[in-house]
Design a protein around this motif. Structure first.
Motif, PDB file in Angstrom:
ATOM      1  N   GLY A 170       0.824  -1.209   0.000  1.00 17.51           N
ATOM      2  CA  GLY A 170       0.000   0.000   0.000  1.00 17.51           C
ATOM      3  C   GLY A 170       0.855   1.255   0.000  1.00 17.51           C
ATOM      4  O   GLY A 170       0.591   2.203  -0.746  1.00 17.51           O
ATOM      5  N   GLY A 171       1.914   1.251   0.842  1.00 19.31           N
ATOM      6  CA  GLY A 171       2.812   2.413   0.916  1.00 19.31           C
ATOM      7  C   GLY A 171       3.513   2.640  -0.411  1.00 19.31           C
ATOM      8  O   GLY A 171       3.681   3.783  -0.853  1.00 19.31           O
ATOM      9  N   GLY A 172       3.921   1.555  -1.052  1.00 18.06           N
ATOM     10  CA  GLY A 172       4.614   1.660  -2.344  1.00 18.06           C
ATOM     11  C   GLY A 172       3.714   2.281  -3.399  1.00 18.06           C
ATOM     12  O   GLY A 172       4.134   3.155  -4.171  1.00 18.06           O
ATOM     13  N   MET A 173       2.444   1.868  -3.429  1.00 19.29           N
ATOM     14  CA  MET A 173       1.529   2.417  -4.424  1.00 19.29           C
ATOM     15  C   MET A 173       1.202   3.876  -4.126  1.00 19.29           C
ATOM     16  O   MET A 173       1.059   4.688  -5.039  1.00 19.29           O
ATOM     17  N   LEU A 174       1.100   4.207  -2.825  1.00 18.03           N
ATOM     18  CA  LEU A 174       0.866   5.606  -2.451  1.00 18.03           C
ATOM     19  C   LEU A 174       2.055   6.476  -2.891  1.00 18.03           C
ATOM     20  O   LEU A 174       1.878   7.597  -3.374  1.00 18.03           O
ATOM     21  N   LEU A 175       3.253   5.922  -2.730  1.00 22.79           N
ATOM     22  CA  LEU A 175       4.454   6.649  -3.163  1.00 22.79           C
ATOM     23  C   LEU A 175       4.422   6.881  -4.672  1.00 22.79           C
ATOM     24  O   LEU A 175       4.727   7.974  -5.153  1.00 22.79           O
ATOM     25  N   LEU A 176       4.026   5.841  -5.430  1.00 18.79           N
ATOM     26  CA  LEU A 176       3.930   5.994  -6.894  1.00 18.79           C
ATOM     27  C   LEU A 176       2.924   7.081  -7.260  1.00 18.79           C
ATOM     28  O   LEU A 176       3.144   7.868  -8.179  1.00 18.79           O
ATOM     29  N   LEU A 177       1.811   7.113  -6.499  1.00 18.69           N
ATOM     30  CA  LEU A 177       0.783   8.128  -6.759  1.00 18.69           C
ATOM     31  C   LEU A 177       1.356   9.532  -6.537  1.00 18.69           C
ATOM     32  O   LEU A 177       1.149  10.438  -7.338  1.00 18.69           O
ATOM     33  N   CYS A 178       2.109   9.692  -5.435  1.00 17.94           N
ATOM     34  CA  CYS A 178       2.721  11.009  -5.149  1.00 17.94           C
ATOM     35  C   CYS A 178       3.742  11.365  -6.238  1.00 17.94           C
ATOM     36  O   CYS A 178       3.809  12.510  -6.692  1.00 17.94           O
ATOM     37  N   LEU A 179       4.527  10.381  -6.666  1.00 20.90           N
ATOM     38  CA  LEU A 179       5.554  10.653  -7.675  1.00 20.90           C
ATOM     39  C   LEU A 179       4.936  11.007  -9.025  1.00 20.90           C
ATOM     40  O   LEU A 179       5.528  11.750  -9.812  1.00 20.90           O
ATOM     41  N   ALA A 180       3.741  10.445  -9.292  1.00 16.76           N
ATOM     42  CA  ALA A 180       3.071  10.745 -10.565  1.00 16.76           C
ATOM     43  C   ALA A 180       2.744  12.235 -10.658  1.00 16.76           C
ATOM     44  O   ALA A 180       2.593  12.784 -11.744  1.00 16.76           O
ATOM     45  N   TRP A 181       2.640  12.888  -9.501  1.00 15.42           N
ATOM     46  CA  TRP A 181       2.367  14.325  -9.452  1.00 15.42           C
ATOM     47  C   TRP A 181       3.630  15.152  -9.745  1.00 15.42           C
ATOM     48  O   TRP A 181       3.548  16.302 -10.110  1.00 15.42           O
ATOM     49  N   CYS A 182       4.792  14.554  -9.502  1.00 12.45           N
ATOM     50  CA  CYS A 182       6.050  15.306  -9.656  1.00 12.45           C
ATOM     51  C   CYS A 182       6.483  15.314 -11.121  1.00 12.45           C
ATOM     52  O   CYS A 182       6.321  14.311 -11.820  1.00 12.45           O
ATOM     53  N   PRO A 183       7.086  16.405 -11.583  1.00 13.06           N
ATOM     54  CA  PRO A 183       7.618  16.408 -12.954  1.00 13.06           C
ATOM     55  C   PRO A 183       8.868  15.538 -13.027  1.00 13.06           C
ATOM     56  O   PRO A 183       9.555  15.356 -12.023  1.00 13.06           O
ATOM     57  N   PRO A 184       9.177  14.985 -14.219  1.00 11.18           N
ATOM     58  CA  PRO A 184      10.385  14.161 -14.344  1.00 11.18           C
ATOM     59  C   PRO A 184      11.638  14.981 -14.055  1.00 11.18           C
ATOM     60  O   PRO A 184      11.677  16.182 -14.334  1.00 11.18           O
ATOM     61  N   ALA A 185      12.648  14.320 -13.470  1.00 13.07           N
ATOM     62  CA  ALA A 185      13.929  14.999 -13.226  1.00 13.07           C
ATOM     63  C   ALA A 185      14.658  15.174 -14.561  1.00 13.07           C
ATOM     64  O   ALA A 185      14.246  14.617 -15.579  1.00 13.07           O
ATOM     65  N   ALA A 186      15.727  15.945 -14.547  1.00 12.24           N
ATOM     66  CA  ALA A 186      16.461  16.221 -15.782  1.00 12.24           C
ATOM     67  C   ALA A 186      17.065  14.940 -16.363  1.00 12.24           C
ATOM     68  O   ALA A 186      17.564  14.092 -15.625  1.00 12.24           O
ATOM     69  N   GLU A 187      17.013  14.806 -17.682  1.00 11.45           N
ATOM     70  CA  GLU A 187      17.614  13.695 -18.431  1.00 11.45           C
ATOM     71  C   GLU A 187      17.119  12.325 -17.980  1.00 11.45           C
ATOM     72  O   GLU A 187      17.917  11.403 -17.776  1.00 11.45           O
ATOM     73  N   THR A 188      15.833  12.248 -17.759  1.00  8.48           N
ATOM     74  CA  THR A 188      15.244  10.941 -17.423  1.00  8.48           C
ATOM     75  C   THR A 188      14.218  10.575 -18.489  1.00  8.48           C
ATOM     76  O   THR A 188      13.961  11.357 -19.402  1.00  8.48           O
ATOM     77  N   TRP A 189      13.635   9.393 -18.354  1.00  8.38           N
ATOM     78  CA  TRP A 189      12.704   8.915 -19.384  1.00  8.38           C
ATOM     79  C   TRP A 189      11.343   9.595 -19.320  1.00  8.38           C
ATOM     80  O   TRP A 189      10.632   9.634 -20.301  1.00  8.38           O
ATOM     81  N   GLY A 190      10.961  10.073 -18.123  1.00 11.47           N
ATOM     82  CA  GLY A 190       9.616  10.629 -17.991  1.00 11.47           C
ATOM     83  C   GLY A 190       8.557   9.545 -18.091  1.00 11.47           C
ATOM     84  O   GLY A 190       7.636   9.626 -18.902  1.00 11.47           O
ATOM     85  N   ILE A 191       8.700   8.508 -17.255  1.00 12.72           N
ATOM     86  CA  ILE A 191       7.748   7.378 -17.284  1.00 12.72           C
ATOM     87  C   ILE A 191       6.365   7.872 -16.860  1.00 12.72           C
ATOM     88  O   ILE A 191       6.246   8.634 -15.894  1.00 12.72           O
ATOM     89  N   ARG A 192       5.330   7.434 -17.561  1.00  7.70           N
ATOM     90  CA  ARG A 192       3.966   7.827 -17.207  1.00  7.70           C
ATOM     91  C   ARG A 192       3.492   6.981 -16.020  1.00  7.70           C
ATOM     92  O   ARG A 192       2.856   5.945 -16.190  1.00  7.70           O
ATOM     93  N   LEU A 193       3.831   7.458 -14.828  1.00 13.15           N
ATOM     94  CA  LEU A 193       3.505   6.698 -13.614  1.00 13.15           C
ATOM     95  C   LEU A 193       1.998   6.634 -13.386  1.00 13.15           C
ATOM     96  O   LEU A 193       1.493   5.697 -12.777  1.00 13.15           O
TER      97      LEU A 193
END
Ligand SMILES: [Zn+2]
Length: 291
Positions: A170-193
């Motif tokens: 549950g914590g892992g999925m909540l973390l993914l949800l929070c990260l989906a709100w964040c913009p991708p960092a520089a020079e990364t793939w920009g995965i559609r979380l």
């Protein structure tokens, strides 16, 4: 010289510490008695629970496809390469372990099933953090999941307490949800979380409705078989993001550019909430909370 922790890394550390406290000090949760009683009991070509066994094939296909792409194109920075390799390898191991479990469902097989999931989960969470926060956050999370995952499974085996495993998932999925709100960092793939979250939430709903889906489809396919096939689609956003011709992100998007994504994010949050509520209701109905 060591770089100090960024604010995102500090918040992540605090969130992990909180999750650890809940897992250690929260009330013990028992796995419900009929956990292994899946809806589809059909035997095909001598394979028991054939649909639940064979529906693991998409995990293997996604995992092998990803590993081949990584090997052929030598994609990405080293941290992303290692984390995605672990994720795809985890999918292949999950396919094998889950097939073994569903062949003859029982607690012994479920241990292997969950350990396979730990590998894929460690890779996915690490990859998401490397994509949105930093490489070191991703690698640290991978190490945390690789240590805490088997520990959580061990706690369940020896004490029957499923809480640490539930907190990890549950914590892992909540973390993914929070990260989906964040913009991708520089020079990364920009995965559609967000896509990963939607796929996982729908898969969870199908899992909870195993018997209902089997009845609705007139005994054609069960919710658990569909859950396997859908959960394997979590590999898709990663496969799309790592295409060789895809340009890497050059840094956080501007606030204005992020606005059109608001509707998508609200939808995403709604789907996640529905899955979380359904999960909670089923957990209340099915799990016994022990004192
Ligand atoms: Zn399964």
């Amino acid at each position: 010289m060591k770089t100090p922790l960024s604010s995102l890394e500090t918040r992540l550390l605090l969130a992990c510490a909180s999750a650890l406290l809940i897992a250690c000090l929260g009330p013990a949760v028992a796995q419900y008695d009929h956990y292994h009683a899946f809806a589809d009991q059909r035997v095909w070509w001598g394979i028991p629970h054939a649909m639940d066994v064979l529906s693991n094939i998409p995990f293997a296909v996604g995992g092998i496809w990803g590993l081949v792409q990584l090997w052929r194109h030598r994609l990405a920075r080293s941290a992303q390469r290692y984390l995605s390799a672990l994720f795809f390898l985890g999918l292949v191991v999950t396919a094998l372990c889950s097939s073994v479990y569903h062949w003859q469902p029982g607690d012994g097989g479920l241990v292997f099933d969950r350990l396979g999931i730990v590998l894929a989960f460690a890779g996915l969470l690490g990859l998401a953090l490397a994509d949105r926060v930093s490489d070191r956050a991703g690698l640290a999370m991978m190490a945390v999941v690789l240590v805490c995952g088997p520990y959580a499974v061990g706690v369940w085996v020896f004490s029957g307490n499923l809480l640490p495993w539930a907190v990890l998932q549950g914590g892992g999925m909540l973390l993914l949800l929070c990260l989906a709100w964040c913009p991708p960092a520089a020079e990364t793939w920009g995965i559609r979380l967000g896509t990963v979250i939607v796929v996982y939430s729908l898969a969870k709903l199908l899992e909870l409705g195993d018997h209902s889906v089997f009845a609705w489809t007139g005994g054609w396919v069960s919710g658990h078989s569909l859950k396997h096939a859908l959960a394997a689609l979590a590999a898709w956003p990663v496969l799309v993001a790592m295409r060789p011709q895809k340009p890497v992100h050059n840094g956080p998007r501007s606030r204005r550019a992020a606005l059109p994504a608001l509707a998508w994010r609200i939808t995403l949050f709604a789907i996640f909430s529905i899955a979380a509520c359904a999960n909670r209701m089923c957990a209340t109905a099915l799990f016994g909370i022990r004192k």
